[in-house]
Design a protein around this motif. Structure first.
Motif, mmCIF file in Angstrom:
data_model
loop_
_atom_site.group_PDB
_atom_site.id
_atom_site.type_symbol
_atom_site.label_atom_id
_atom_site.label_comp_id
_atom_site.label_asym_id
_atom_site.label_seq_id
_atom_site.Cartn_x
_atom_site.Cartn_y
_atom_site.Cartn_z
ATOM 1 N N HIS A 145 0.832 -1.193 0.000
ATOM 2 C CA HIS A 145 0.000 0.000 0.000
ATOM 3 C C HIS A 145 0.872 1.250 0.000
ATOM 4 N N ILE A 146 0.346 2.309 -0.563
ATOM 5 C CA ILE A 146 1.099 3.567 -0.611
ATOM 6 C C ILE A 146 1.444 4.039 0.816
ATOM 7 N N HIS A 148 3.434 2.803 2.895
ATOM 8 C CA HIS A 148 3.804 1.793 3.885
ATOM 9 C C HIS A 148 5.326 1.600 3.969
ATOM 10 N N GLY A 149 6.049 2.264 3.027
ATOM 11 C CA GLY A 149 7.501 2.307 3.178
ATOM 12 C C GLY A 149 8.343 1.568 2.153
ATOM 13 N N LYS A 150 7.778 1.312 0.964
ATOM 14 C CA LYS A 150 8.536 0.591 -0.073
ATOM 15 C C LYS A 150 9.807 1.364 -0.452
ATOM 16 N N THR A 151 9.614 2.646 -0.791
ATOM 17 C CA THR A 151 10.756 3.464 -1.224
ATOM 18 C C THR A 151 11.783 3.587 -0.111
ATOM 19 N N SER A 152 11.297 3.765 1.120
ATOM 20 C CA SER A 152 12.227 3.925 2.243
ATOM 21 C C SER A 152 13.072 2.675 2.439
ATOM 22 N N LYS A 245 7.950 -0.267 9.766
ATOM 23 C CA LYS A 245 7.672 0.756 10.775
ATOM 24 C C LYS A 245 7.484 0.152 12.168
ATOM 25 N N ASP A 247 9.375 0.444 14.447
ATOM 26 C CA ASP A 247 9.903 1.386 15.443
ATOM 27 C C ASP A 247 8.802 2.264 16.019
ATOM 28 N N LYS A 248 7.662 2.320 15.367
ATOM 29 C CA LYS A 248 6.597 3.221 15.812
ATOM 30 C C LYS A 248 5.919 2.705 17.089
ATOM 31 N N SER A 280 12.375 -2.003 10.111
ATOM 32 C CA SER A 280 12.183 -0.560 10.161
ATOM 33 C C SER A 280 13.147 0.084 9.176
ATOM 34 N N LYS A 282 13.544 3.076 9.077
ATOM 35 C CA LYS A 282 14.076 4.249 9.762
ATOM 36 C C LYS A 282 15.336 3.880 10.552
#
Ligand code: GDP
Length: 633
Positions: A145-146, A148-152, A245, A247-248, A280, A282
């Motif tokens: 889903h948009i 959700h962190g694919k690019t990251s 994510k 870490d959230k 994560s 991040k």
């Protein structure tokens, strides 16, 4: 049944039938002789068998598309004869027109000949020699889903696995990048998302070995997650789930796992088979474990490539660069791509002037599973097109010119499953399941419609819902339908303009309904072969029969005067007597004096032949144009 009636039923001349009957030891005296129903059935069977054998005996190899002229040479006929056969099928072409495989085969069938496609160069290079294969790295696409962190995740992996080892840490964006982990190499496709993934597949190539499904730990499974799952399943690519994510503070891994389980992705620690890794982008937590899991999965798959055959790859991106011309990012799949190779992609070709790797460095070669930038082609292919090496420039030009011809005659409508010909395909055993993509306005209705449709699954055909969802019919649905040959049914939903345009172009059937019963009924009648498209008839003209001639060769010809509009050959018509339709037929011949003509206008006289013998002076012949219209509510 009389022999001539039987001959008509079998679509052959009665004389020919009598000849065949002699061969089959069923001699009959004349075409007026009668046989009983059982014998007729045996004869029918035998004659059809004979016909089939005859056709199987005559096989000639040709290239498609083939011009009328060339087909005539191959069949040993005059081009004018071929044109006549085509005309009888309602196709008006000239001798230089190219015919597609279906049309040309139809003509050949008329001459009891089968056309076999000559093996193309591509067919040979795309086939791999499994005995000479060695291990290759997996190619991975991230979906989900948009936001959700694919690019990251892709960025984190690139930064941490490449930048620290290479001077300056500069990576070039070429649509994919490769990392070397201690356990092996992995290539990531840099355009995440299932649309790009399926758009590539729609063009014929499957670049991805493994799908990493990214789901945010704070949001869980979302509509695009489901889309991604269905797109991945349609290719049979194994799915590894990355719960991102973590870490959230509001991360809820159990909630995500629960969501996944609903879509047959049961995590291993819940007793299922799906590998799920918490990560994560991040902090980098879990990323190494994710990479390990990818390598492990690749080992299970035993991914291999041949290094010895001519190189074949898939285009990931293509752009025009000022000064360098077309720049193509490709992923090598088989063989070794080298500087100086002549290659073809789509309808373009060229000698490779330079190759660059994903670090922006010039290289001389690119091995399987390595992304590479190719310079030297004379045009821009599309993502998903194959790129392959040919022996020389002559071969390249030959392939390109053949492909351009193919492009011209490409017909879209026959390529995909449509409800109208569903039953035929089931009968011919070409279809064992109807693949459906179902979209509805609300979840409750979706389930109700699905439930009702499931009941139609039988021994002959199964209804396979390859994707279900709530909301508009979108581009991604159409792409999925294209690659999996599915029909899209929408209930109380609209279709996005871009998706509509694409579906129209590709001949993919999209039907939108507002009444459940209608949807169910259409699917039911399609399965039973009762589904007919609605036909709109447009009146074009009326002729009055003045005289009737019975000619031995041409059959019955009606001498007529055109009273209204015009009369057109090869169009449907009604024969009318005393204000009632006697028969529905087609204008099979149309003459002005002695000449065959295509149409005759109001006030003129003409000779009309229809597929019906009993015409009387005083009858009227009404001619129509027929237009198939999609049934929409
Ligand atoms: P994409 O649409 O799937 O490519 O998602 P992006 O990679 O663009 O990420 C969407 C947003 O989520 C951005 O604001 C990121 O900074 C954030 N994000 C991505 N991964 C993580 C993560 O692991 N932890 C946290 N806290 N935020 C993240």
């Amino acid at each position: 049944m009389r022999i001539y009636t039987l001959a008509k039923k079998l679509g052959i001349d009665s004389k020919e039938l009598m000849e065949k009957l002699k061969e089959l030891n069923f001699p009959v005296k004349s075409h007026m002789s009668s046989v009983d129903d059982d014998t007729a059935e045996i004869i029918r069977h035998e004659v059809e068998d004979l016909k089939r054998k005859e056709i199987e005996r005559n096989v000639i190899e040709v290239d498609f598309p083939i011009s009328v002229k060339d087909l005539a040479v191959k069949l040993g006929k005059k081009p004018s004869e071929i044109l006549k056969v085509l005309m009888s099928k309602g196709k008006f072409v000239t001798i230089n027109n190219a015919l597609d495989e279906d049309t040309a085969s139809g003509v050949a069938y008329f001459y009891k000949t089968t056309l076999k496609k000559k093996a193309k160069y591509e067919d040979k290079v795309f086939k791999t020699d499994s005995s000479k294969m060695i291990k290759r790295a997996p190619v991975v696409t991230l979906m989900g889903h948009i936001d959700h962190g694919k690019t990251s995740i892709l960025d984190y992996i690139r930064r941490s696995k490449i930048a620290d080892k290479e001077t300056g840490g500069i990576t070039q964006h070429i649509g994919a990048y490769r990392i070397e982990s201690p356990k092996g190499g992995i290539t990531f496709i840099d355009t995440p998302g299932h649309e790009a993934f399926t758009a590539m597949r729609a063009r014929g190539a499957n670049a991805t070995d493994i799908v990493v499904l990214v789901v945010a730990a704070d949001e869980g499974v979302k509509p695009q997650t489901v889309e991604a799952i269905d797109h991945a399943k349609a290719t049979n690519a194994p799915i590894i789930v990355a719960i991102n994510k973590i870490d959230k503070s509001n991360a809820d891994i159990d909630m995500v796992k629960q969501g996944l389980s609903r879509y047959e992705l049961v995590p291993e620690d819940w007793g299922g088979k799906t590998v799920v890794v918490g990560v994560s982008a991040k902090t980098g937590k879990g990323i190494d474990e994710l990479l390990d899991m990818i390598i492990l999965q690749a080992e299970i798959m035993e991914l291999k490539a041949s290094y010895e055959q001519p190189a074949v790859g898939v285009v990931i991106e293509a752009r025009l660069s000022r000064g360098r011309g077309p720049v193509i990012a490709a992923l090598v799949q088989q063989g070794v791509l080298k500087k100086g190779d002549v290659c073809v992609s789509n309808v373009f070709w060229g000698k490779i002037k330079a190759l660059h790797n994903d670090r922006g460095k010039t290289v001389d070669k690119a091995y399987p599973s390595y992304p590479v930038e190719v310079i030297g082609l004379n045009g821009l292919p599309s993502p998903g097109d194959r790129i392959f090496v040919v022996p020389n420039e002559k071969k390249a030009k030959e392939i390109v010119s053949r492909r351009k011809e193919e492009e011209k005659v490409k017909t879209v409508s026959s390529a995909h499953v449509r409800l109208v010909d569903l039953h035929k395909k089931i009968e011919e055993d070409k279809l064992k399941q109807l693949k459906l993509i179902l979209k509805a306005d609300v979840g409750g209705t979706l389930e109700a419609v699905e439930e009702s449709l499931r009941k139609f699954s039988s021994d002959e055909i199964k209804i396979n819902f390859i994707h279900k969802g709530v909301g508009l019919i979108n581009y991604s649905d159409v792409l999925l339908a294209e690659v999996s040959d599915a029909v899209i049914a929408g209930f109380k939903v609209n279709i996005e303009p871009q998706a509509k345009e694409y579906a129209r172009k590709k001949g993919i059937e999209v039907r939108v309904y507002h009444i459940v019963y209608e949807l169910i009924n259409d699917v039911k009648s399609a399965l039973e072969g009762l589904f007919e498209p609605q036909i709109k008839r447009i009146f074009v003209g009326r002729a009055r029969v003045k005289e009737v001639f019975k000619l031995s060769k041409a059959g019955v010809i009606a001498g007529c005067a055109v009273e209204k509009g015009k009369i057109m050959r090869a169009k449907p018509c009604d024969l009318i007597r005393d204000n009632e339709i006697v028969t529905k037929s087609t204008i099979t011949s149309l003459k002005r004096f002695k000449d065959d003509v295509r149409e005759v206008g109001e006030g003129m006289e003409c000779g009309i032949g229809i597929d019906y013998g009993d015409i009387k002076p005083g009858d009227y012949i009404d001619v129509f144009l027929e237009e198939k219209i999609e049934r929409k509510l």
